[in-house]
Structure formats: structure tokens, C-alpha cells
Scaffold this active site. Structure first.
Site, mmCIF file in Angstrom:
data_model
loop_
_atom_site.group_PDB
_atom_site.id
_atom_site.type_symbol
_atom_site.label_atom_id
_atom_site.label_comp_id
_atom_site.label_asym_id
_atom_site.label_seq_id
_atom_site.Cartn_x
_atom_site.Cartn_y
_atom_site.Cartn_z
ATOM 1 N N THR A 1 0.850 -1.189 0.000
ATOM 2 C CA THR A 1 0.000 0.000 0.000
ATOM 3 C C THR A 1 0.885 1.238 0.000
ATOM 4 O O THR A 1 2.048 1.188 0.400
ATOM 5 C CB THR A 1 -0.933 0.028 1.222
ATOM 6 O OG1 THR A 1 -0.151 0.255 2.412
ATOM 7 C CG2 THR A 1 -1.709 -1.269 1.356
ATOM 8 N N GLY A 2 0.337 2.345 -0.464
ATOM 9 C CA GLY A 2 1.127 3.579 -0.513
ATOM 10 C C GLY A 2 2.286 3.489 -1.475
ATOM 11 O O GLY A 2 3.351 4.076 -1.251
ATOM 12 N N ALA A 3 2.097 2.758 -2.572
ATOM 13 C CA ALA A 3 3.193 2.498 -3.507
ATOM 14 C C ALA A 3 3.419 3.620 -4.513
ATOM 15 O O ALA A 3 4.287 3.512 -5.372
ATOM 16 C CB ALA A 3 2.937 1.189 -4.256
ATOM 17 N N SER A 4 2.646 4.673 -4.419
ATOM 18 C CA SER A 4 2.759 5.732 -5.425
ATOM 19 C C SER A 4 3.914 6.696 -5.172
ATOM 20 O O SER A 4 4.249 7.495 -6.046
ATOM 21 C CB SER A 4 1.441 6.516 -5.525
ATOM 22 O OG SER A 4 1.069 7.031 -4.262
ATOM 23 N N GLY B 1 7.589 7.734 -2.306
ATOM 24 C CA GLY B 1 8.396 7.533 -1.110
ATOM 25 C C GLY B 1 8.831 6.103 -0.855
ATOM 26 O O GLY B 1 9.254 5.373 -1.745
ATOM 27 N N ILE B 2 8.730 5.691 0.416
ATOM 28 C CA ILE B 2 9.166 4.366 0.826
ATOM 29 C C ILE B 2 8.367 3.277 0.106
ATOM 30 O O ILE B 2 8.920 2.249 -0.299
ATOM 31 C CB ILE B 2 9.049 4.210 2.354
ATOM 32 C CG1 ILE B 2 10.072 5.128 3.043
ATOM 33 C CG2 ILE B 2 9.269 2.760 2.781
ATOM 34 C CD1 ILE B 2 9.887 5.242 4.546
ATOM 35 N N GLY B 3 7.068 3.496 -0.065
ATOM 36 C CA GLY B 3 6.236 2.512 -0.750
ATOM 37 C C GLY B 3 6.681 2.275 -2.179
ATOM 38 O O GLY B 3 6.752 1.124 -2.634
ATOM 39 N N SER C 1 7.874 4.095 12.773
ATOM 40 C CA SER C 1 8.743 5.269 12.852
ATOM 41 C C SER C 1 9.475 5.250 14.187
ATOM 42 O O SER C 1 9.036 4.589 15.141
ATOM 43 C CB SER C 1 7.888 6.536 12.750
ATOM 44 O OG SER C 1 8.617 7.695 13.114
ATOM 45 N N TYR D 1 0.747 11.850 15.273
ATOM 46 C CA TYR D 1 1.554 10.927 14.478
ATOM 47 C C TYR D 1 2.211 9.875 15.375
ATOM 48 O O TYR D 1 2.174 8.672 15.083
ATOM 49 C CB TYR D 1 2.618 11.711 13.719
ATOM 50 C CG TYR D 1 3.502 10.886 12.819
ATOM 51 C CD1 TYR D 1 3.042 10.425 11.592
ATOM 52 C CD2 TYR D 1 4.809 10.575 13.187
ATOM 53 C CE1 TYR D 1 3.858 9.668 10.759
ATOM 54 C CE2 TYR D 1 5.633 9.823 12.362
ATOM 55 C CZ TYR D 1 5.154 9.372 11.151
ATOM 56 O OH TYR D 1 5.965 8.623 10.335
#
Length: 249
Positions: A15-18, A20-22, A139, A153
């Protein structure tokens, strides 16, 4: 010789592959031989990641996890997985006196509740294979490193870093491992666009607190691939710190 670090014959959801880290993790996982199922909420950015994947058989789906049926759609589209990387989330730098219930609920939902619900549904429907691996992107903030403005956060990441220990115990019955990576400051698009401090302040922080400097998405991705691979088959319930030496202080 066999290579325990390979991801050949493994199907992995990221997930969040669009960005940064993903994104870095998706690209590296594909290079290591995995077949991927990637998600992101921005179609153009997700397409950019997709075109950079090595190999064939990958799938993508544009999802905004703030929309109610997004998780149901995601789980329905998946057949069987060997690994999951929960990289989607949001950064928040609001001082505690300005954190209201709406703000806290949004951060907790995207950073903690969404990955939990995805895992819950996939486990419930037995869509994670035996010897599978789940990796959450937590984190330093999630393991007790306090930073001004990080209340919501830190709460969301702390929830992840503590709850994965329970998940690891329960899912060990199925030989499914659960771990996190806990990065320090990483040079991502999110840092560039959402940092509450100036570039000068960031440079000062890097010099004073990071012996090896700020990290890159690729450095974090290396650790995630390790936790997905059979090379880490005896590791579960661990918060793996990746911080360039920041926590030495």
C-alpha cells in the site's frame, strides 16, 4: 546455492506504492522477483511506479482509504498473498494544543486503523499464505522518540509498534511473521512538502543528530525486503530501527 533473500514466487501487496518508501519498496521487490499488487490514491503517481516495475504479472488498484469501501474492494481483488507492506499513511506536525478530535481521528484512521483492518480482513479470509510476512512502516516516533508537534503521528505509530507484538504471537500459529521498520528522518516527497521546519533547520538536525545522515527510501526498502524474505524467517514481533545512528544519542 539457494538465496534466502530472494522474493521469487512470492506475491506481495504494497500500500502507498505511489511515492516515497512505498514506491522504492515496490521497485525493489519486483527486482527481487516478487509479483506485486500495489495501491495508491493518486493514479498518475501509481502508474509511474507501475511502469518502473521489473517482471510481469503485477497488478495495481487506485484506492483512497478515506473512502468507506476501499478496504473491501482491495481484499476482494486479492487471491493469495505471501507478504504485505503497509506503507500508506500520513504525516502530521500539529502541536498538541491544536490537536482536536477530528485531527486525531483522521491520523489514527489512516496510519493505524486502515492497515489493521486490511490485515484483519486478509487473515479472516485466509488470504495470507503459511510462512507469510507482514511489514508495517512505523517510525522512531512509534518507539518513544519524542518530537515537538508529533503527538497524533506518534500516537498512531506507537499503536502500530505495540500491537504488532500481539499480532505476531497470534499469527505465529499460522507461521505468519509480523514486524515493523522504524525509520528516522528519510528524504521523501512527504518530508519536502509537509515538514514544519525550514531546510536550514533540517540541515542542522541532520548534522547534529544523524551520524550517517538522513536516510533514503531505498535504504528503508532494503530492510523491508529482508523482513519479507526467508532470510528473516526467525524474526517476528520486532521493531527494526533504521535511523542512521540517530538513536545512539
Amino acid at each position: 546455492m539457494s538465496n534466502p533473500f530472494t522474493l521469487i514466487n512470492k506475491t506481495i501487496l504494497i500500500t502507498g506504492a505511489s511515492s516515497g518508501i512505498g514506491r522504492a519498496t515496490a521497485i525493489l521487490c519486483a527486482e527481487m522477483g516478487a509479483t506485486l499488487f500495489i495501491t495508491g490514491r493518486t493514479e498518475a503517481k501509481l502508474n509511474e511506479t507501475f511502469t518502473n516495475l521489473s517482471g510481469t504479472g503485477h497488478q495495481k488498484i487506485v484506492l483512497d482509504f478515506e473512502i468507506e469501501d476501499a478496504i473491501t474492494r482491495l481484499v476482494a481483488a486479492i487471491d493469495q498473498l505471501d507478504g504485505i507492506v503497509h506503507s500508506a499513511g500520513m504525516l502530521d506536525s500539529t502541536p498538541i494544543k491544536f490537536v482536536n478530535s477530528t485531527k486525531l481521528s483522521k491520523v489514527m484512521k489512516l496510519n493505524f486503523e486502515v492497515p489493521y483492518k486490511i490485515t484483519h480482513q486478509l487473515v479472516k479470509e485466509r488470504k495470507i499464505a503459511k510462512n507469510g510476512a507482514i511489514v508495517y512502516v512505523s517510525s522512531l516516533a512509534g518507539i518513544g522518540v519524542g518530537i515537538v508537534g508529533n503527538f497524533a503521528y506518534s500516537a498512531s505509530k506507537g499503536a502500530i509498534s505495540s500491537s504488532i507484538k500481539v499480532m505476531a504471537l497470534e499469527l505465529a500459529l499460522r507461521k505468519i511473521r509480523v514486524n515493523t521498520v522504524c525509520p528516522g528522518m528519510v528524504r521523501t516527497e512527504m518530508l519536502d512538502t509537509h515538514s514544519p521546519v525550514s531546510k536550514e533547520q533540517l540541515a542542522k538536525d541532520e548534522k547534529e543528530h544523524y551520524p550517517l545522515g538522513y536516510g533514503t527510501p531505498e535504504q528503508v526498502a532494503n530492510a523491508i525486503v529482508f523482513l519479507l524474505s526467508d532470510a528473516s524467517s526467525w524474526i517476528t514481533g520486532t521493531n527494526l530501527v533504521i535511523d542512521g545512528g540517530a538513536s545512539i544519542h
